[in-house]
Design an enzyme around this catalytic site. Structure first.
Site, PDB file in Angstrom:
ATOM      1  N   SER A   1       0.787  -1.102  -0.008  1.00 36.52           N
ATOM      2  CA  SER A   1       0.119  -0.063  -0.186  1.00 36.52           C
ATOM      3  C   SER A   1       0.953   1.346  -0.098  1.00 36.52           C
ATOM      4  CB  SER A   1      -0.822  -0.134   1.308  1.00 36.52           C
ATOM      5  OG  SER A   1      -1.693  -1.187   1.407  1.00 36.52           O
TER       6      SER A   1
ATOM      7  N   GLY B   1       1.652   8.776   4.757  1.00 33.31           N
ATOM      8  CA  GLY B   1       2.026   8.846   6.262  1.00 33.31           C
ATOM      9  C   GLY B   1       3.473   9.432   6.702  1.00 33.31           C
TER      10      GLY B   1
ATOM     11  N   ALA C   1       0.673   4.194  -1.388  1.00 33.61           N
ATOM     12  CA  ALA C   1       0.375   5.506  -1.287  1.00 33.61           C
ATOM     13  C   ALA C   1       0.003   5.827   0.264  1.00 33.61           C
ATOM     14  CB  ALA C   1      -1.163   5.532  -2.132  1.00 33.61           C
ATOM     15  N   ASP C   2      -0.634   4.838   1.103  1.00 33.79           N
ATOM     16  CA  ASP C   2      -0.888   5.233   2.459  1.00 33.79           C
ATOM     17  C   ASP C   2       0.594   5.446   3.155  1.00 33.79           C
ATOM     18  OD1 ASP C   2      -3.710   4.526   2.548  1.00 33.79           O
ATOM     19  OD2 ASP C   2      -3.374   2.464   2.170  1.00 33.79           O
ATOM     20  N   VAL C   3       1.509   4.677   2.844  1.00 31.65           N
ATOM     21  CA  VAL C   3       2.812   4.574   3.672  1.00 31.65           C
ATOM     22  C   VAL C   3       3.476   5.972   3.448  1.00 31.65           C
ATOM     23  CG1 VAL C   3       5.012   3.533   4.097  1.00 31.65           C
ATOM     24  CG2 VAL C   3       2.949   1.993   3.896  1.00 31.65           C
TER      25      VAL C   3
END
Length: 423
Positions: free
Chosen positions: A175, A182, A177-179
């Site tokens: 993932s 973040g 894009a999430d990481v």
């Protein structure tokens, strides 16, 4: 908290409303740096609580992103629950959320409202496409942002070019894009906290997942280069051009560097002991090598297949100055001497009689203690403890529980231990 930390963020209070991954990974990073992170979870629970595998009813996925955080479970849709949340953020140093724009405002928890009561707050928001603009209200998950931000198309295009044959469009296994969002958000929070030391005022840190994905694409410039740009016709440094080869015993090895690139081709020739290729007219120039890359890659692959195993191949590549490495699974890497020496895994309590391993923070400080501490909390485990700290009496907490504004899902042994300790 279970332990006293001497991390660089000791004394910083974070109220983390986020869920799943892009926000929780930020909270985990701040907790690893010593902050007191309070996760505010809805009554239905964070979606990741339901992911397998589990130990003592706690998902290991949830543990990875939420270890070391305290937990309160509040129904923000209940007026009394929203009021409790507003009291939590009134003295917070950092507020973190990853809802779509406008959601927090419905509960009186948006940046403008929180900052009015708490001007020193650093308020961090992660969205898919930004707080404003034509895509602000779109639902955003990593798999969708990967498609929108060029990861899928670009990967297929470059793999096709590298292999000389069409490559299918596929999702990546992680993932990103999430990481990446973040990591960007955590950097922004730390910068805002540093600025607050000078100005006395907080700020609103806003990160869009799509922005983050374009920013971390180190070859995005190939797709927006102006017409007058000059130079090579392909990005020779792109990872997709570094071949993966197999030895006689089936071991997979990656070799860093495009064998068609100037300065790298010669090293491949040295490793293979094929000085004749330097003078071969098929490969005399970089553009010629690129047009015949498939043929060149076949020569490299055939040579690697003559090696009995990975070790002799790596030795030859090292001698030629070509960076290389074995293709491993995460489990393989964690079973290496390097991982054990580095402490890549750390054991945390499993809320029973044992421990579970989680991936340790990559940050190491010479003069501060950092890394995973404590354990993953059950939903609402610290309701009473945290709300007492912001002025609620036991009777008021009992009222919140009675009206459904506050809830918990704590196994009986933990509940009994909590009640026995009076916490």
């Amino acid at each position: 908290m279970d332990e006293v930390t001497t991390g660089p963020l000791a004394g910083v209070r974070v109220v983390d409303f986020s869920r799943v991954l892009s926000g929780p990974i930020v909270g985990r990073m701040l907790a690893d740096l010593g902050a007191d992170v309070v996760k505010v979870e809805p009554p239905e629970g964070d979606l990741t609580r339901f992911a397998d595998p589990k130990v003592n009813s706690i998902s290991l996925y949830f543990t990875q992103q939420n270890v070391g955080k305290r937990n309160v479970s509040v129904d923000l849709a209940h007026p009394d629950g929203a009021a409790a949340a507003r009291r939590l953020v009134a003295s917070a140093d950092v507020v973190l959320e990853n809802f779509r724009p406008g959601v927090m405002a419905r509960f009186g928890l948006d940046y403008a409202t929180v900052a009015t009561a708490n001007p020193r707050v650093v308020y961090a928001s992660i969205t898919g496409y930004g707080q404003t603009g034509p895509w602000a209200d779109r639902r955003a998950y990593a798999v969708v942002v990967h498609a929108e931000a060029g990861l899928i198309e670009g990967g297929a295009r470059w793999r096709s070019d590298a292999a000389g044959a069409p490559s299918p469009m596929v999702q990546d296994g992680m993932s990103h894009a999430d990481v990446y969002a973040g990591l960007s958000c955590a950097s922004g929070i730390l910068a805002a906290l540093f600025a607050r030391e000078r100005t006395g005022r907080g700020d609103h840190v806003e990160v869009a997942m799509a922005d983050a994905m374009v920013f971390v694409n180190d070859f995005a410039h190939w797709d927006h280069a102006p017409p007058h740009a000059t130079g090579a016709s392909w990005p020779a440094l792109a990872p997709v051009y570094s071949p993966i080869v197999h030895t006689a015993d089936g071991a997979a090895v990656v070799i860093a560097g495009d064998p068609a690139a100037r300065g790298v081709f010669e090293r491949y020739c040295d490793a293979m002991e094929r000085a004749d290729l330097r003078d071969d007219p098929r490969f005399a120039a970089a553009d010629a090598r690129r047009s015949r890359r498939a043929e060149l890659l076949a020569i490299v692959a055939d040579w690697a297949a003559t090696m009995p195993g990975a070790a002799p191949l790596l030795t030859r590549l090292d001698a030629a100055g070509l960076a290389n490495g074995a293709v491993r699974s995460v489990a393989d890497l964690l079973d290496t001497e390097w991982a054990r020496d580095r402490g890549v895994l750390v054991a945390v309590p499993d809320r029973g009689d044992g421990t579970v391993p989680v991936v340790q923070s990559p940050l190491r400080f010479a003069g501060a203690t950092t890394g995973a501490t404590g354990h993953a909390a059950y939903r609402g485990e610290h309701n009473r403890e945290v709300l007492r700290e912001v002025g609620y009496s036991d009777d008021e907490v009992a009222h919140l529980e009675a009206v459904g504004a506050l809830s918990s899902r704590v196994p009986d042994p933990v509940r009994h231990a909590t009640e026995a300790s009076g916490s």
